[in-house]
Motif scaffolding. Structure first.
Motif, mmCIF file in Angstrom:
data_model
loop_
_atom_site.group_PDB
_atom_site.id
_atom_site.type_symbol
_atom_site.label_atom_id
_atom_site.label_comp_id
_atom_site.label_asym_id
_atom_site.label_seq_id
_atom_site.Cartn_x
_atom_site.Cartn_y
_atom_site.Cartn_z
ATOM 1 N N UNK A 195 0.795 -1.127 -0.027
ATOM 2 C CA UNK A 195 0.069 -0.122 -0.033
ATOM 3 C C UNK A 195 0.960 1.191 -0.126
ATOM 4 N N UNK A 196 0.698 2.154 -0.869
ATOM 5 C CA UNK A 196 1.343 3.159 -1.126
ATOM 6 C C UNK A 196 1.950 3.948 0.026
ATOM 7 N N UNK A 197 0.878 4.631 0.850
ATOM 8 C CA UNK A 197 1.218 5.417 1.890
ATOM 9 C C UNK A 197 1.985 4.701 2.996
ATOM 10 N N UNK A 198 1.720 3.580 3.350
ATOM 11 C CA UNK A 198 2.493 2.842 4.388
ATOM 12 C C UNK A 198 3.811 2.514 3.937
ATOM 13 N N UNK A 199 3.909 2.044 2.439
ATOM 14 C CA UNK A 199 5.496 1.494 1.978
ATOM 15 C C UNK A 199 6.122 2.776 1.946
ATOM 16 N N UNK A 200 5.628 3.754 1.460
ATOM 17 C CA UNK A 200 6.376 5.194 1.232
ATOM 18 C C UNK A 200 7.009 5.735 2.522
ATOM 19 N N UNK A 201 6.061 5.695 3.808
ATOM 20 C CA UNK A 201 6.624 5.792 5.034
ATOM 21 C C UNK A 201 7.767 5.428 5.238
ATOM 22 N N UNK A 202 7.839 3.820 5.014
ATOM 23 C CA UNK A 202 9.040 3.162 5.167
ATOM 24 C C UNK A 202 10.235 3.499 4.537
#
Length: 399
Positions: free
Chosen positions: A253-260
């Motif tokens: 999922x874009x938002x969570x992966x981008x945060x990582x």
């Protein structure tokens, strides 16, 4: 054995499953290719010696070649996670295995309560929406997955009613395939299934996650809407790209992966550490980072060089230590029937043959269901009939 009932269609099935041409099979059984063609077109029947040669070469039971299916299976087309160069000859066995998988699952529903996947599940959920990322997000919401990593997508889909099996490689150009299937057997109501078949074991758990998510994307975006084999190369590639985009959003999922990754997107060791969180390959995460704009194209190329430098192109860290997922629903169903004294292994085969008028080889049933072929070969070969079969439902939800 009544030669007048020899079924040429069944001969063609067996030959195609073994990926043999008419000429190749003719040479193996020492007849002309014209005779094989006549057998298949029901213009002639093989003599006893030729028949036994066909049975030996094709490794199908003699009864398979006699009689007619009591069931009918329809499909809008098969989706292949494969190169465009895969031939019809390489694809035909997979289509037959999808049919056999559906027959076995439909048979087992006589005894087992499986989760039900309805034909309307995807069309009602997505209402014509074609953006892969939007559909992936919506499906996650419908399935209450939140934005967490997916520990085992094979298990997830089986519990949602998808029919999944794993077979040995038929073709180096076909990795996985799936298809909507409708089956009607005798006077029973027509049923809908969505089987997904995975090929071989020459891949990692992490690659398998993406392959299954890719097939899920076809179900969500394309099934019941298009026959993939009728598409030209441009439209076929577009369809495949849409399934890839769906899989990427569904697994990462874009938002969570981008945060990582946003604070160190060019640190390859970061992706290594995230592999055990998101349970996808490092290569996939790097592609995802580029696609969502966290990595530039130049950065992406540099990351690919790092992968090559570390010799991670074919085998990444953790690939050999985590086993691929094996489908469990069909296997556990067979085991439940036997262990609860509902059916013996031999009764499973014979009841299947009685109800669908097709006797499949032990090897095919065993491989589709994920059991050892010896499990289906008890010492007793005493025939049974319908009156001896005990019917009892076992709830798959309690497995």
């Amino acid at each position: 054995m009544n030669k007048s009932k020899f079924n040429g269609d069944r001969l063609r099935e067996a030959r195609q499953l073994k990926m043999l041409t008419i000429t190749e099979l003719a040479k193996k059984v020492n007849v002309t290719k014209q005779m094989i063609s006549k057998y298949e077109h029901k213009l002639s029947v093989p003599g006893t010696e030729t028949l036994f040669s066909l049975i030996k070469e094709l490794n199908f039971p003699s009864e398979f070649f006699f009689g007619k299916d009591s069931f009918e299976i329809k499909s809008t087309g098969t989706f292949y996670r494969s190169r465009l160069t895969a031939t019809k000859r390489e694809k035909k066995p997979s289509q037959l295995l999808l049919d056999y998988t559906v027959v076995i699952r439909d048979f087992l529903e006589k005894y087992i309560d499986f989760p039900v996947l309805k034909e309307s599940d995807n069309t009602e959920l997505f209402s014509g929406q074609r953006d892969p990322a939007v559909v992936a997000k919506y499906l996650r919401k419908q399935w209450n997955l939140k934005n967490l990593p997916i520990p085992n997508i094979v298990d997830l889909l089986e519990r949602r009613g998808f029919v999944i099996s794993s077979i040995s490689n038929l073709s180096k150009k076909v990795d996985a395939f799936s298809s909507p299937r409708w089956i009607k057997n005798n006077d029973a109501p027509q049923k809908y299934y969505y089987p997904i078949v995975l090929e071989g074991t020459g891949y990692s758990f992490y690659r398998q996650q993406f392959s299954v998510a890719h097939e899920l994307g076809h179900w969500a975006l394309h099934s019941n809407k298009v026959d993939p084999q009728e598409l030209d190369n441009v439209d076929y590639r577009k369809m495949e790209q849409e399934a890839n985009e769906f899989a990427s959003e569904f697994l990462l999922p874009r938002e969570e992966f981008e945060q990582d990754i946003k604070y160190a997107p060019k640190d390859i060791d970061l992706y290594l550490s995230l592999k055990n969180k998101w349970l996808v390959s490092i290569s996939m995460m790097i592609v995802r980072a580029r696609d969502i704009g966290v990595l530039s194209q130049d950065d992406y190329v540099n990351m690919q060089r790092k992968i090559s430098y570390k010799n991670w192109r074919k085998v990444e860290p953790f690939d050999v230590t985590k086993e691929i997922s094996k489908p469990q629903a069909l296997k556990q169903s067979i085991e439940l029937l036997v262990e609860n004294d509902i059916l013996s292994p031999f009764e499973i085969k014979s009841d299947l043959a009685i109800n669908y008028n097709i006797l499949l080889p032990d090897e095919i049933i065993a491989e589709i269901c994920g059991v050892d072929v010896k499990y289906l070969r008890p010492e007793s070969n005493e025939l049974i009939n319908d009156s001896n079969i005990k019917v009892k439902k076992v709830d798959f939800g309690n497995i």
